[in-house]
Design a protein around this motif. Structure first.
Motif, mmCIF file in Angstrom:
data_model
loop_
_atom_site.group_PDB
_atom_site.id
_atom_site.type_symbol
_atom_site.label_atom_id
_atom_site.label_comp_id
_atom_site.label_asym_id
_atom_site.label_seq_id
_atom_site.Cartn_x
_atom_site.Cartn_y
_atom_site.Cartn_z
ATOM 1 N N ARG A 289 -42.027 48.003 -18.538
ATOM 2 C CA ARG A 289 -43.276 48.657 -18.169
ATOM 3 C C ARG A 289 -43.036 49.707 -17.085
ATOM 4 O O ARG A 289 -42.052 49.621 -16.335
ATOM 5 N N PRO A 290 -43.916 50.691 -16.962
ATOM 6 C CA PRO A 290 -43.728 51.758 -15.971
ATOM 7 C C PRO A 290 -43.724 51.214 -14.548
ATOM 8 O O PRO A 290 -44.549 50.373 -14.187
ATOM 9 N N GLY A 291 -42.767 51.691 -13.734
ATOM 10 C CA GLY A 291 -42.736 51.335 -12.318
ATOM 11 C C GLY A 291 -42.523 49.863 -12.035
ATOM 12 O O GLY A 291 -42.982 49.347 -11.013
ATOM 13 N N HIS A 292 -41.809 49.178 -12.913
ATOM 14 C CA HIS A 292 -41.640 47.730 -12.794
ATOM 15 C C HIS A 292 -40.773 47.390 -11.576
ATOM 16 O O HIS A 292 -39.596 47.755 -11.520
ATOM 17 N N ASP A 293 -41.345 46.702 -10.592
ATOM 18 C CA ASP A 293 -40.576 46.307 -9.408
ATOM 19 C C ASP A 293 -39.438 45.377 -9.810
ATOM 20 O O ASP A 293 -39.608 44.468 -10.629
ATOM 21 N N ARG A 294 -38.273 45.586 -9.188
ATOM 22 C CA ARG A 294 -37.083 44.853 -9.614
ATOM 23 C C ARG A 294 -36.994 43.455 -9.001
ATOM 24 O O ARG A 294 -36.562 42.520 -9.656
ATOM 25 N N ARG A 295 -37.375 43.345 -7.743
ATOM 26 C CA ARG A 295 -37.226 42.032 -7.099
ATOM 27 C C ARG A 295 -38.278 41.841 -6.020
ATOM 28 O O ARG A 295 -38.576 42.743 -5.250
ATOM 29 N N TYR A 296 -38.851 40.634 -6.007
ATOM 30 C CA TYR A 296 -39.687 40.176 -4.895
ATOM 31 C C TYR A 296 -39.059 38.909 -4.335
ATOM 32 O O TYR A 296 -38.533 38.076 -5.087
ATOM 33 N N ALA A 297 -39.138 38.744 -3.034
ATOM 34 C CA ALA A 297 -38.688 37.498 -2.405
ATOM 35 C C ALA A 297 -39.456 37.328 -1.106
ATOM 36 O O ALA A 297 -39.641 38.286 -0.357
ATOM 37 N N ILE A 298 -39.910 36.121 -0.853
ATOM 38 C CA ILE A 298 -40.742 35.832 0.320
ATOM 39 C C ILE A 298 -39.967 35.011 1.344
ATOM 40 O O ILE A 298 -39.333 34.006 1.008
ATOM 41 N N ASP A 299 -40.018 35.462 2.586
ATOM 42 C CA ASP A 299 -39.532 34.681 3.716
ATOM 43 C C ASP A 299 -40.731 33.947 4.310
ATOM 44 O O ASP A 299 -41.584 34.553 4.961
ATOM 45 N N ALA A 300 -40.826 32.654 4.053
ATOM 46 C CA ALA A 300 -41.981 31.851 4.486
ATOM 47 C C ALA A 300 -41.699 31.059 5.757
ATOM 48 O O ALA A 300 -42.394 30.089 6.053
ATOM 49 N N ARG A 301 -40.704 31.483 6.530
ATOM 50 C CA ARG A 301 -40.332 30.695 7.710
ATOM 51 C C ARG A 301 -41.398 30.697 8.800
ATOM 52 O O ARG A 301 -41.533 29.720 9.534
ATOM 53 N N LYS A 302 -42.157 31.781 8.917
ATOM 54 C CA LYS A 302 -43.203 31.808 9.942
ATOM 55 C C LYS A 302 -44.220 30.700 9.702
ATOM 56 O O LYS A 302 -44.629 30.001 10.639
ATOM 57 N N LEU A 303 -44.642 30.533 8.458
ATOM 58 C CA LEU A 303 -45.621 29.506 8.117
ATOM 59 C C LEU A 303 -45.077 28.109 8.390
ATOM 60 O O LEU A 303 -45.797 27.233 8.884
ATOM 61 N N GLU A 304 -43.800 27.900 8.117
ATOM 62 C CA GLU A 304 -43.194 26.596 8.405
ATOM 63 C C GLU A 304 -43.020 26.395 9.907
ATOM 64 O O GLU A 304 -43.333 25.328 10.445
ATOM 65 N N ARG A 305 -42.556 27.420 10.584
ATOM 66 C CA ARG A 305 -42.279 27.316 12.019
ATOM 67 C C ARG A 305 -43.555 27.122 12.839
ATOM 68 O O ARG A 305 -43.606 26.274 13.737
ATOM 69 N N GLU A 306 -44.585 27.887 12.534
ATOM 70 C CA GLU A 306 -45.793 27.867 13.365
ATOM 71 C C GLU A 306 -46.830 26.841 12.921
ATOM 72 O O GLU A 306 -47.552 26.286 13.754
ATOM 73 N N LEU A 307 -46.906 26.570 11.605
ATOM 74 C CA LEU A 307 -47.955 25.681 11.107
ATOM 75 C C LEU A 307 -47.423 24.460 10.362
ATOM 76 O O LEU A 307 -48.196 23.620 9.920
ATOM 77 N N GLY A 308 -46.101 24.360 10.210
ATOM 78 C CA GLY A 308 -45.513 23.153 9.650
ATOM 79 C C GLY A 308 -45.619 23.010 8.146
ATOM 80 O O GLY A 308 -45.398 21.923 7.612
ATOM 81 N N TRP A 309 -45.919 24.109 7.430
ATOM 82 C CA TRP A 309 -46.028 24.016 5.970
ATOM 83 C C TRP A 309 -44.719 24.392 5.301
ATOM 84 O O TRP A 309 -44.030 25.328 5.725
ATOM 85 N N LYS A 310 -44.391 23.681 4.253
ATOM 86 C CA LYS A 310 -43.344 24.099 3.329
ATOM 87 C C LYS A 310 -43.665 23.520 1.959
ATOM 88 O O LYS A 310 -44.362 22.497 1.854
ATOM 89 N N PRO A 311 -43.186 24.142 0.883
ATOM 90 C CA PRO A 311 -43.559 23.672 -0.450
ATOM 91 C C PRO A 311 -42.965 22.308 -0.767
ATOM 92 O O PRO A 311 -41.865 21.971 -0.325
ATOM 93 N N LYS A 312 -43.704 21.527 -1.554
ATOM 94 C CA LYS A 312 -43.228 20.216 -1.996
ATOM 95 C C LYS A 312 -42.478 20.308 -3.320
ATOM 96 O O LYS A 312 -41.580 19.510 -3.580
ATOM 97 N N GLU A 313 -42.871 21.268 -4.148
ATOM 98 C CA GLU A 313 -42.271 21.378 -5.476
ATOM 99 C C GLU A 313 -41.138 22.398 -5.466
ATOM 100 O O GLU A 313 -41.254 23.454 -4.846
ATOM 101 N N ASN A 314 -40.042 22.052 -6.171
ATOM 102 C CA ASN A 314 -39.054 23.078 -6.483
ATOM 103 C C ASN A 314 -39.362 23.605 -7.876
ATOM 104 O O ASN A 314 -40.288 23.134 -8.545
ATOM 105 N N PHE A 315 -38.605 24.598 -8.326
ATOM 106 C CA PHE A 315 -38.959 25.229 -9.597
ATOM 107 C C PHE A 315 -38.811 24.259 -10.769
ATOM 108 O O PHE A 315 -39.623 24.279 -11.706
ATOM 109 N N THR A 316 -37.853 23.381 -10.706
ATOM 110 C CA THR A 316 -37.649 22.421 -11.804
ATOM 111 C C THR A 316 -38.826 21.463 -11.922
ATOM 112 O O THR A 316 -39.379 21.270 -13.008
ATOM 113 N N THR A 317 -39.226 20.867 -10.799
ATOM 114 C CA THR A 317 -40.327 19.891 -10.853
ATOM 115 C C THR A 317 -41.647 20.581 -11.181
ATOM 116 O O THR A 317 -42.451 20.061 -11.964
#
Length: 356
Positions: A289-317
């Motif tokens: 498709r036109p203008g298709h972004d090649r890669r996205y990746a999120i650094d979620a460390r702020k949310l874990e560091r400041e508010l204690g959240w991290k995901p429970k599921e990995n991609f397999t589960t």
């Protein structure tokens, strides 16, 4: 009470269901019920007095104000958005109308309501805006993941409209003092996901014996976030986030689109094997498709560091749960794969449905 916009859509409906599974605090659910808004997502709440549904448009400022003053919510959670990149390429006007103008009208209504509140209620009020990692643009293979300070560089009408809405939300905090919170999430997946998006599309097409369309070489990379993990993150940000702050929400699960398709095929080969061959035989590479972004990746460390959240599921589960849900909910899938959806698919892809 909390006021949720877009609560009949994919992420919004999952949020409402999770909220009422864990809390007795009522939800005022406001949704226009476009093609992707589906009351069947909320069927289990049909007789639940904690769930008040109102059909409406976030561009209807009079209705927004009337509802806010009638129900007096302590928070607004803004999920309502046009969200499909491909649709934004063929019809960008709807994205400007909903994502930019609609967010403006909602902010104006929220500001009017917020200023009417007494001191404690005004101090406790929150406006939580749910956004996307696509506002940050695209990454190279070795670039650091998006952080909350990554400059905005949207590359599609969809991401540009969401970037504009993010800027409006930020401006209402800095100009008017409105206590806002913004979350920017990576690609969600899970139950009730409308089958124009990659994962539900591949699951439903595979089981129907149709082609499994993959854009270009299929090596575009996305970070995948299971929707209930996203809902938990939003609850945590609403509970303890600092007004004016942005929090990135990611699953720490970078995968190429082709890898996602292969994994779904392997799960279906195990759970619902074909008479002959593999579901991978149905994969078909189509024009990128036109203008298709090649890669996205999120650094979620702020949310874990400041508010204690991290995901429970990995991609397999998470993917196993998602495939199992679609296999157990054929009626839901058939109901949403009709009407406007089929017409749009035929127009857009010549019957070769697509992703993201």
């Amino acid at each position: 009470m909390i006021f949720v916009t877009g609560g009949a859509g994919f992420i919004g409906a999952n949020f409402v269901l999770d909220w009422l599974a864990q809390s007795d605090e009522p939800v005022l659910n406001y949704d226009k019920l476009t093609y992707a808004g589906n009351l069947n997502n909320l069927a289990s709440l049909k007789n639940d007095k904690r769930h008040v549904f109102v059909q409406g448009d976030i561009n209807d400022s009079a209705q927004l104000c009337a509802l806010l003053f009638e129900y007096q919510p302590r928070a607004i959670l803004h999920f309502a958005a046009e969200s499909h990149v491909d649709r934004s390429i063929t019809g960008p006007a709807a994205f400007v109308t909903t994502n930019i103008n609609g967010t403006f009208e909602l902010l104006e209504a929220a500001r009017t309501y917020w200023l009417s509140l007494e001191d404690d209620a005004r101090a406790d009020f929150r406006f939580l805006h749910v956004s996307t990692d696509e506002v940050y643009g695209t990454l190279g293979p070795d670039d650091a993941a998006f952080s909350e300070t990554t400059p905005y560089a949207p590359n599609s009408p969809y991401s540009a409209s969401k970037a504009a809405s993010d800027h409006l939300v930020r401006a209402y905090h800095h100009t008017y003092g409105l206590p806002v919170l913004t979350t920017n999430c990576s690609n969600n997946y899970g139950p009730y996901h409308f089958p124009e998006k990659l994962i539900p599309l591949i699951i439903t097409n595979a089981r129907a014996g149709k082609d499994l369309p993959v854009y270009g070489d299929g090596l575009q990379v996305r970070d995948w976030l299971y929707v209930t993990d996203h809902c938990a993150a939003i609850r945590r940000v609403l509970e303890a986030g600092k007004p004016g702050e942005t929090y990135n929400v990611g699953g720490w699960n970078e995968q190429t689109n082709l890898s996602v398709v292969h994994t779904i095929c392997e799960l279906l080969d195990e759970l619902q094997p074909k008479a002959e061959g593999s579901y991978k035989d149905q994969i078909k590479h189509i024009t990128d498709r036109p203008g298709h972004d090649r890669r996205y990746a999120i650094d979620a460390r702020k949310l874990e560091r400041e508010l204690g959240w991290k995901p429970k599921e990995n991609f397999t589960t998470g993917l196993k749960k998602t495939v199992a849900w679609y296999m157990a909910n054929d009626v839901w899938t058939k109901q949403v794969q009709s009407g406007e959806y089929l017409q749009w698919v035929a127009q857009q892809y010549n019957e070769d449905e697509v992703e993201e």
